[in-house]
Design an enzyme around this catalytic site. Structure first.
Site, mmCIF file in Angstrom:
data_model
loop_
_atom_site.group_PDB
_atom_site.id
_atom_site.type_symbol
_atom_site.label_atom_id
_atom_site.label_comp_id
_atom_site.label_asym_id
_atom_site.label_seq_id
_atom_site.Cartn_x
_atom_site.Cartn_y
_atom_site.Cartn_z
ATOM 1 N N TYR A 213 0.817 -1.224 0.000
ATOM 2 C CA TYR A 213 0.000 0.000 0.000
ATOM 3 C C TYR A 213 0.844 1.264 0.000
ATOM 4 O O TYR A 213 0.459 2.288 -0.564
ATOM 5 C CB TYR A 213 -0.849 0.056 1.269
ATOM 6 C CG TYR A 213 -1.985 -0.931 1.360
ATOM 7 C CD1 TYR A 213 -2.988 -0.963 0.398
ATOM 8 C CD2 TYR A 213 -2.076 -1.795 2.443
ATOM 9 C CE1 TYR A 213 -4.045 -1.858 0.506
ATOM 10 C CE2 TYR A 213 -3.134 -2.685 2.563
ATOM 11 C CZ TYR A 213 -4.115 -2.716 1.592
ATOM 12 O OH TYR A 213 -5.162 -3.583 1.706
ATOM 13 N N SER A 244 -2.667 -6.268 -6.715
ATOM 14 C CA SER A 244 -2.641 -5.183 -5.729
ATOM 15 C C SER A 244 -3.004 -5.721 -4.354
ATOM 16 O O SER A 244 -3.603 -6.793 -4.227
ATOM 17 C CB SER A 244 -3.664 -4.116 -6.111
ATOM 18 O OG SER A 244 -4.969 -4.610 -5.905
ATOM 19 N N ASP A 245 -2.663 -4.953 -3.327
ATOM 20 C CA ASP A 245 -3.223 -5.228 -2.016
ATOM 21 C C ASP A 245 -4.678 -4.752 -2.056
ATOM 22 O O ASP A 245 -5.120 -4.107 -3.003
ATOM 23 C CB ASP A 245 -2.395 -4.550 -0.909
ATOM 24 C CG ASP A 245 -2.596 -5.256 0.433
ATOM 25 O OD1 ASP A 245 -3.561 -6.029 0.558
ATOM 26 O OD2 ASP A 245 -1.797 -5.025 1.355
ATOM 27 N N TRP A 246 -5.444 -5.042 -0.997
ATOM 28 C CA TRP A 246 -6.902 -5.101 -1.157
ATOM 29 C C TRP A 246 -7.699 -3.833 -0.917
ATOM 30 O O TRP A 246 -8.815 -3.700 -1.374
ATOM 31 C CB TRP A 246 -7.451 -6.231 -0.282
ATOM 32 C CG TRP A 246 -7.224 -7.553 -0.939
ATOM 33 C CD1 TRP A 246 -6.086 -7.953 -1.574
ATOM 34 C CD2 TRP A 246 -8.149 -8.621 -1.065
ATOM 35 N NE1 TRP A 246 -6.253 -9.210 -2.075
ATOM 36 C CE2 TRP A 246 -7.507 -9.649 -1.766
ATOM 37 C CE3 TRP A 246 -9.459 -8.810 -0.629
ATOM 38 C CZ2 TRP A 246 -8.129 -10.853 -2.059
ATOM 39 C CZ3 TRP A 246 -10.076 -10.013 -0.916
ATOM 40 C CH2 TRP A 246 -9.415 -11.014 -1.630
#
Ligand code: BGC
Length: 679
Positions: A213, A244-246
């Protein structure tokens, strides 16, 4: 169009052929649809809980191309019923690479049995500071050590045709501000300290990478073309996909795709329709989309068509073999920090009564409840493990210690005391806005005031007191460490932790874990850490390299851990060949009980012409020794692993200088034998 004939045992050429054909057949909309997670919110609404099933993404149904199915980790598969292993920080303390690979295999099997094929649980961020909330999810403070563990779990998981994701790429070592923090970092620090473990995993074939992030040098990691395109994909030759992160891991359509992010998780927000539009407007080339789609389809097909080594029936989930493995890992992970007058192991013939005290003495406490939470009910607490181990032989009195006077009276009335204190998910873990109870990062590096008061009161009246510490990284203990004879670091030890603890306390197992981190005496000895700032500089030194550079003595050094026996080291030999240095040493068990020792090899750079750590870990091995047995332990160091990164030439360089070779039982110089070699 007919569906593709996707079958087991396809060759790389056949897969490439299908991918090429698919790229011709697919519409732009279909291509873009493979670049995101699917139906995430729908599933969440259905389940009312996150993480209870695998989340799909990618896939082209009408062409028969399967989706990826994501599940979290790392202390096991997060879907309910899975085996809950000790957290990675505990596993880092085992220094047991074959064991970690075995654990990875167990996770791979359970992931398949739970219907997942993508394991997002290989967290290999560096422990820069012990306050980091997710410290427990990584393996330690040393890049070489983390790299070895990362490779082991990736290998184990991928043996069962589950794609492994290494995360969070990169420099994600602070929690509360993870969504916005800008990490300033020099090129050498990035290359030598924060990236080597990722590179190791990528070179060893990990299928996917999750972007972090945070920002690095002003750019979000999910948009960071220097990180994702230049380093990861071009320099390292990564041919899998990056997701990607969430929660807002991607914040801009064109920046994401131009930056090298292939998949937006867990749903289409900036990709999806916005990406189709960006291509139509000419802001993004079709080639970039095709490159991402190619990576996704190829990776998924590679893993879903590989021949399975076995079946994955539901009875693998939380099975007995895996529970026993969880216990073995926990036993090998606990670190005996202090053991005056050989208080431990307790001799059940000499003790008639034992108090098991402390707020965590009967708590089901497996660590964080964020994305890494493993939903497992059968957790053995310390009290349960102790009671089971000793049966009716010894009278056990349990008290949580809420009333200190009562606890003190109990302590006074018994032969020995086990005092279990430390943290739970409420004190440290992942920070999820609107959901997390705390800030993620730890606000206190020592024990809570009440725990310290309890130790104080109990230790005054009972001299046979063992403090068992529970937590995800270093706990500072200067205020009380001299008051008790024995201290055992138990970490978050998974579902079998209570049994493992009892086996160590009563000597069925000889402790062998060693610290994968440095425990300082004072917070002032740590790198700067502030969870409220928007920008932070990650310097070249942290952990043991910082302490050694600054000549500060830690409370317990990196690599330290006691045993119920003692080992001696003799006869260091070094041989140098074209590509490697081979170091051998004779290690003897000079005590009366069998044990396992962790032999560590460090390389000293005292004669370097550039600023370098005084020494760095470059090898380690676990060796089992019976009483009076001697074994020769050999460790190889690749010469390329002596290199530093020269930012002027953008190249790794091995200096032709004299290096010191240290080998022994911890990072402390007094625990190491040394010799020199010139290259
Ligand atoms: C975490 C990741 C995790 C993801 C999905 C994120 O917030 O940072 O580590 O894999 O959520 O649960």
């Amino acid at each position: 169009m007919d569906k593709f004939n996707i079958r087991e045992g396809m060759t790389d050429e056949e897969i490439d052929d299908i991918v090429n054909k698919a790229l011709v057949l697919m519409t732009l909309k279909e291509k873009v649809a493979t670049m995101t997670g699917n139906n995430f919110f729908l599933l969440l609404l259905k389940d009312h809980k996150f993480g209870v099933r695998a989340y799909p993404g990618g896939g082209v149904e009408h062409l028969n191309i399967p989706p990826f199915l994501f599940t979290d980790g790392p202390k096991g598969v997060s879907i309910p019923g899975s085996t809950c292993f000790p957290v990675p920080m505990a596993r880092g303390a085992t220094w047991d690479i074959p064991l970690e690979e075995k654990l990875g295999e167990a996770i791979g099997k359970e992931a398949r049995a739970q219907g997942a094929n993508l394991f997002g649980g290989v967290c290999i961020n560096l422990l820069r500071h012990p306050a980091w909330g997710r410290a427990q999810e990584t393996f330690g403070e040393d890049p070489f050590h983390i790299g070895e563990f990362g490779v082991a779990i990736v290998r184990g998981v991928q043996k069962h045709n589950v794609m492994a994701t290494v995360k969070h790429f990169a420099a994600n070592s602070i929690e509360y501000s993870r969504f916005k923090i800008n990490v300033q970092i020099s090129e050498r620090t990035l290359r030598e300290v924060y990236l080597p473990h990722f590179k190791r995993c990528v070179e060893d074939g990990c299928a996917t990478v999750m972007s972090a992030y945070n920002k690095i040098r002003g750019e979000y990691c999910g948009h960071n073309s220097y990180l994702l395109r230049d380093i990861l994909k071009s320099e390292w030759g990564f041919d899998g996909f990056v997701h990607s992160d969430w929660m807002n891991g991607l914040r801009d359509t064109t920046k994401g795709i131009l930056g090298g992010l292939d998949v937006e998780m867990p749903r289409a927000k900036y990709y999806g329709r916005r990406l189709v539009k960006a291509v139509k407007l000419g802001k993004v080339s079709l080639n970039s989309v095709d490159d991402s789609v190619r990576r996704i389809l190829r990776t998924v097909l590679k893993f879903t068509t590989k021949e399975d080594p076995q079946n994955y029936d539901a009875d693998l989930i939380g099975c007995n073999d895996h529970i026993l493995l969880a216990r073995e890992v926990a036993e090998k992970s606990m670190v005996l920090l202090k053991n005056q007058n050989k208080l431990l192991p307790f001799n059940t013939d000499e003790i008639n009564s034992l108090a098991v005290l402390g707020p965590l003495s009967d708590k089901k406490n497996t660590g964080d409840h964020g994305s890494s939470h493993v939903r497992q009910r059968n957790i053995i607490t310390p009290l349960q493990g102790i009671k089971k181990s000793i049966g009716n032989k010894i009278k056990v009195i349990h008290n949580e210690g809420k009333d200190i006077d009562v606890a003190q009276q109990i302590a006074q009335s018994v032969d020995s005391v086990v005092l279990v204190v430390g943290y739970t998910f409420k004190d440290e873990g992942e920070y999820i806005p609107h959901i997390s109870k705390g800030l993620g990062d730890r606000t206190n590096l020592g024990l809570k005031e009440d725990d310290i008061k309890l130790i104080d009161a109990v230790s005054k009246v009972n001299k046979k007191c063992v403090v068992v510490l529970v937590g995800g990284s270093a706990i500072l203990m200067e205020e009380w460490k001299e008051k008790v004879p024995s201290i055992l670091m138990a970490w978050y030890s998974g579902m079998e932790g209570g049994n493992a603890l009892a086996n160590i306390l009563f000597g069925k197992v000889n402790p062998s874990g060693k610290l994968p981190l440095t425990i300082p005496k004072d917070p002032a000895h740590l790198p700067y850490f502030d969870i409220y700032v928007d920008e932070i500089e990650y310097g070249y030194y942290h952990g043991y390299t910082l302490m050694e550079k600054e000549k500060i003595e830690p409370a317990f050094p990196f690599g330290f851990g006691l045993s119920y026996t003692e080992y001696s080291y003799k006869n260091i030999r070094v041989e140098s060949t074209e590509k490697k240095i081979s170091v051998s040493i004779d290690v003897s068990n000079i005590g009366d009980v069998a044990g396992e020792e962790i032999v560590q090899l460090y390389i000293g750079f005292e004669y370097s012409s550039v600023d370098r750590p005084l020494k760095l870990l470059r090898g380690f091995k676990r060796v089992a020794l019976k009483p009076k047995e001697t074994k020769t332990v050999s460790i190889d160091v690749k010469k390329k692993d002596l290199a530093w990164y020269n930012p002027d030439n953008r190249a790794w360089e091995v200096e032709s200088i004299e290096y010191t070779i240290y080998i022994g039982s911890s990072s402390k110089n007094e625990d190491l034998l040394a010799t020199h070699i010139s290259l």
